[in-house]
Design an enzyme around this catalytic site. Structure first.
Site, PDB file in Angstrom:
ATOM      1  N   LYS A  52       0.838  -1.206   0.000  1.00 13.76           N
ATOM      2  CA  LYS A  52       0.000   0.000   0.000  1.00 13.76           C
ATOM      3  C   LYS A  52       0.874   1.257   0.000  1.00 13.76           C
ATOM      4  O   LYS A  52       0.620   2.214  -0.741  1.00 13.76           O
ATOM      5  CB  LYS A  52      -0.940  -0.017   1.219  1.00 13.76           C
ATOM      6  CG  LYS A  52      -2.052  -1.059   1.100  1.00 13.76           C
ATOM      7  CD  LYS A  52      -2.861  -1.260   2.384  1.00 13.76           C
ATOM      8  CE  LYS A  52      -3.844  -2.422   2.203  1.00 13.76           C
ATOM      9  NZ  LYS A  52      -4.685  -2.697   3.383  1.00 13.76           N
ATOM     10  N   GLN A  96      -4.617  -1.379   9.509  1.00 15.34           N
ATOM     11  CA  GLN A  96      -4.533  -2.715   8.904  1.00 15.34           C
ATOM     12  C   GLN A  96      -5.111  -3.763   9.861  1.00 15.34           C
ATOM     13  O   GLN A  96      -4.790  -3.770  11.040  1.00 15.34           O
ATOM     14  CB  GLN A  96      -3.069  -3.037   8.551  1.00 15.34           C
ATOM     15  CG  GLN A  96      -2.879  -4.344   7.802  1.00 15.34           C
ATOM     16  CD  GLN A  96      -3.503  -4.355   6.416  1.00 15.34           C
ATOM     17  OE1 GLN A  96      -3.648  -3.316   5.767  1.00 15.34           O
ATOM     18  NE2 GLN A  96      -3.909  -5.516   5.962  1.00 15.34           N
ATOM     19  N   ASP A 119     -11.123   2.835   4.265  1.00 14.42           N
ATOM     20  CA  ASP A 119     -11.506   1.421   4.149  1.00 14.42           C
ATOM     21  C   ASP A 119     -13.023   1.247   4.052  1.00 14.42           C
ATOM     22  O   ASP A 119     -13.500   0.166   3.705  1.00 14.42           O
ATOM     23  CB  ASP A 119     -11.022   0.645   5.379  1.00 14.42           C
ATOM     24  CG  ASP A 119      -9.696  -0.051   5.154  1.00 14.42           C
ATOM     25  OD1 ASP A 119      -9.463  -0.509   4.023  1.00 14.42           O
ATOM     26  OD2 ASP A 119      -8.913  -0.158   6.114  1.00 14.42           O
TER      27      ASP A 119
HETATM   28  N1  GUN Z   1      -7.016  -6.815   6.095  1.00 15.18           N
HETATM   29  C1  GUN Z   1      -7.419  -7.555   5.035  1.00 15.18           C
HETATM   30  N2  GUN Z   1      -8.023  -6.781   4.121  1.00 15.18           N
HETATM   31  C2  GUN Z   1      -8.001  -5.521   4.597  1.00 15.18           C
HETATM   32  C3  GUN Z   1      -8.462  -4.284   4.095  1.00 15.18           C
HETATM   33  O1  GUN Z   1      -9.052  -4.161   3.017  1.00 15.18           O
HETATM   34  N3  GUN Z   1      -8.229  -3.198   4.876  1.00 15.18           N
HETATM   35  C4  GUN Z   1      -7.610  -3.300   6.082  1.00 15.18           C
HETATM   36  N4  GUN Z   1      -7.451  -2.187   6.800  1.00 15.18           N
HETATM   37  N5  GUN Z   1      -7.165  -4.432   6.582  1.00 15.18           N
HETATM   38  C5  GUN Z   1      -7.363  -5.540   5.831  1.00 15.18           C
END
Ligand code: GUN
Length: 285
Positions: A52, A96, A119
């Site tokens: 990311k 995350q 998100d």
């Molecule tokens: N863990 C797995 N997928 C995601 C996501 O799309 N966003 C976040 N913040 N954590 C994750």
């Protein structure tokens, strides 16, 4: 069989985000800024977070990473989020998941300013998704899957959609998105579903997000189905999905590969959401 190339589409989306940001910056505006919070040292999460951060850099989004210790307390983590909520230079906040088990994840998500929740996990954004209200933020993976279907002109109108996995991150919001304007008929299966195959065999569009490698076998799908594999499982150093791709490939109309399908689209939509909240915050409509 059509291979739904998420990697290629993600690249196209990232290029258009990059172009848009470069115009804003040339106009003298500050670039969008995303804070990414990783708690602890889960190796898979570290890989996702690094990806990311790297993709932010690629398109001109400033990323502010926070690598926090796994024994951080609930209050300490909430304080970090509180300070980012109040920081005018921060457009997006991403925590995350998963978080360590001593942390109350829903409580943490609720602390994020919904206007910075890139998100789309905050209850306010989930509520907007559920009720079809405009102005919310869509969760990145379901949003990316819809973009793949649009790109390949796969119509969802009147289709029987079956989703396997009922998580807050993928399964549930995915179901709500297919329900928008009553387009599709949606079934969400999960670990307590009595007869999974009975449901999956009826799917025109099958979305699988379980974390169980190769759960979906050839005899579990309908001829000509569209299959979307959200799984990312590491087996003997190799990445495999939740779908037995080789077994299904000559039975489907279209299918996403793993890797190179849904995964890159999730990150692309995160960047898209960050650009969107930035534009709202700096008053670009
Ligand atoms: N863990 C797995 N997928 C995601 C996501 O799309 N966003 C976040 N913040 N954590 C994750």
């Amino acid at each position: 069989m059509i291979l739904l190339d998420g990697k290629k589409l993600a690249q196209k989306i990232k290029e258009s985000i990059k172009d848009e940001i470069s115009i804003f910056v040339a106009q003298g505006k500050r670039p969008p800024t995303l804070s990414v919070i990783l708690v602890g040292d889960n190796p898979a999460s570290q890989i996702y977070v690094n990806k990311k951060i790297k993709d932010c850099q690629e398109v001109g989004i400033v990323s502010k990473p926070f690598f926090l210790p796994k024994d951080i307390t609930q209050i300490e983590l909430e304080d970090v989020i509180g300070s980012l909520n109040g920081d005018d230079e921060i457009d997006g906040i991403l925590v995350q998941l998963p978080l360590p088990s001593h942390i109350d994840t829903l409580e943490i998500i609720q602390c994020i300013n919904p206007n910075k929740d890139v998100d789309g996990f905050h209850p306010e954004n989930v509520g907007k998704l559920a009720t079809g209200r405009k102005g919310g933020i869509l969760p990145c993976t379901p949003y990316g899957i819809m973009k793949i279907l649009q790109e390949y002109k796969i119509d969802t109108f009147g289709k029987d959609v079956v989703i396997v996995g009922a998580s807050n991150i993928v399964g549930k919001p995915m179901g709500l998105l297919f329900l928008w304007e009553e387009r599709s008929t949606v079934t969400i299966c999960h670990r307590n579903t009595k007869d999974l195959k009975e449901h999956t065999r009826g799917a025109d569009i099958l979305v699988v997000a379980t974390g169980v490698p190769h759960l979906i076998k050839r005899d579990m799908i309908k001829e000509g189905a569209v299959v979307i594999d959200v799984g990312i499982n590491r087996i003997d150093g190799k990445i495999v999905g939740d779908v037995d791709f080789e077994g299904l490939r000559d039975k489907v109309y279209a299918i996403t590969p793993v890797p190179g399908g849904v995964g890159p689209m999730t990150v692309a939509m995160l960047l898209q959401n960050t650009l969107e909240v930035y534009k709202r915050r700096v008053g670009i409509l």
